[in-house]
Design an enzyme around this catalytic site. Structure first.
Site, PDB file in Angstrom:
ATOM      1  N   CYS A  94       0.841  -1.195   0.000  1.00 39.79           N
ATOM      2  CA  CYS A  94       0.000   0.000   0.000  1.00 39.79           C
ATOM      3  C   CYS A  94       0.874   1.242   0.000  1.00 39.79           C
ATOM      4  O   CYS A  94       1.872   1.305   0.729  1.00 39.79           O
ATOM      5  CB  CYS A  94      -0.893  -0.015   1.241  1.00 39.79           C
ATOM      6  SG  CYS A  94      -2.018   1.378   1.359  1.00 39.79           S
ATOM      7  N   HIS A 136      -9.165  -3.888  -1.777  1.00 34.19           N
ATOM      8  CA  HIS A 136      -8.160  -3.159  -0.991  1.00 34.19           C
ATOM      9  C   HIS A 136      -8.487  -1.666  -0.992  1.00 34.19           C
ATOM     10  O   HIS A 136      -8.513  -1.022   0.065  1.00 34.19           O
ATOM     11  CB  HIS A 136      -6.777  -3.425  -1.598  1.00 34.19           C
ATOM     12  CG  HIS A 136      -5.668  -2.620  -1.004  1.00 34.19           C
ATOM     13  ND1 HIS A 136      -4.644  -3.201  -0.291  1.00 34.19           N
ATOM     14  CD2 HIS A 136      -5.400  -1.282  -1.023  1.00 34.19           C
ATOM     15  CE1 HIS A 136      -3.808  -2.248   0.104  1.00 34.19           C
ATOM     16  NE2 HIS A 136      -4.242  -1.075  -0.334  1.00 34.19           N
ATOM     17  N   GLU A 137      -8.739  -1.112  -2.179  1.00 37.90           N
ATOM     18  CA  GLU A 137      -9.021   0.325  -2.274  1.00 37.90           C
ATOM     19  C   GLU A 137     -10.359   0.678  -1.629  1.00 37.90           C
ATOM     20  O   GLU A 137     -10.495   1.726  -0.992  1.00 37.90           O
ATOM     21  CB  GLU A 137      -8.980   0.791  -3.732  1.00 37.90           C
ATOM     22  CG  GLU A 137      -7.629   0.631  -4.409  1.00 37.90           C
ATOM     23  CD  GLU A 137      -6.477   1.298  -3.677  1.00 37.90           C
ATOM     24  OE1 GLU A 137      -6.687   2.311  -2.978  1.00 37.90           O
ATOM     25  OE2 GLU A 137      -5.343   0.795  -3.796  1.00 37.90           O
ATOM     26  N   HIS A 140     -10.118   1.298   2.001  1.00 39.88           N
ATOM     27  CA  HIS A 140      -9.696   2.663   2.346  1.00 39.88           C
ATOM     28  C   HIS A 140     -10.906   3.582   2.536  1.00 39.88           C
ATOM     29  O   HIS A 140     -10.895   4.463   3.396  1.00 39.88           O
ATOM     30  CB  HIS A 140      -8.806   3.261   1.249  1.00 39.88           C
ATOM     31  CG  HIS A 140      -7.384   2.816   1.300  1.00 39.88           C
ATOM     32  ND1 HIS A 140      -6.543   3.119   2.346  1.00 39.88           N
ATOM     33  CD2 HIS A 140      -6.645   2.101   0.414  1.00 39.88           C
ATOM     34  CE1 HIS A 140      -5.349   2.604   2.104  1.00 39.88           C
ATOM     35  NE2 HIS A 140      -5.385   1.976   0.935  1.00 39.88           N
TER      36      HIS A 140
END
EC number: 3.5.1.88
Length: 169
Positions: A94, A136-137, A140
């Site tokens: 990341c 994953h994004e 966030h």
């Protein structure tokens, strides 16, 4: 277009939940252009707006291999409509946790809905690296980092390594 500063752990903004975008307009497209330029400069394959301190539900991504033509992707207000029961491990890194990589288990396939760069609604299936990267994004956007999926000990080691790396820089 401008390259923006990428926030790194333990910056408190990274734990913030991002807000939905009202509409895709020129101002938002300018943000997405900046995000893409920032991501390419890092270099990385995905970036959420909160990683540059903007708490909006926006992601940019480019999974083209080195030497291939760029394939920028834009995801506004993305949501997962379905996730497979089968999971797959993948070593993740990341831009907000520089120089640290670890394996995370995630659903192997997902179905997404999002608005694209033009503001059009799109539904799309994702698998492989695309599925890993979009999940994953999207984490966030909820204030979750990939290290939050690890044990407390590994998470603390990652943050310690990032702080040490920052001091050396």
């Amino acid at each position: 277009m401008a390259i923006r500063e990428i926030l790194v752990v333990p910056h408190p903004a990274l734990k913030q939940v991002s807000q939905p975008v009202e509409k895709v307009d020129d101002e938002l497209r300018a943000l997405m252009d900046d995000m893409l330029e920032t991501m390419y400069a890092a270099p990385g394959i995905g970036l959420a707006a909160i990683q540059i301190g903007v708490p909006k539900r926006v992601i940019v991504m480019d999974l083209a291999r080195e030497g291939e033509e760029k394939q920028p992707r834009y995801f506004v207000n993305p949501e997962i409509l379905w996730a497979s029961d089968d999971t797959a491990p993948y070593e993740e890194g990341c831009l907000s946790v520089p120089e640290y990589y670890d394996e995370v288990e995630r659903p192997a396939r997902v179905k997404l809905r999002y608005l694209n760069y033009q503001g059009e609604q799109v539904e799309e299936d994702a698998e492989g690296l695309f599925a890993v990267c979009i999940q994953h994004e999207m984490d966030h956007l909820e204030g979750v980092l990939f290290i939050d999926h690890l044990s407390r000990l590994k998470r603390e080691q990652a943050i310690k390594k990032v702080k040490k790396h920052a001091k050396a820089a």
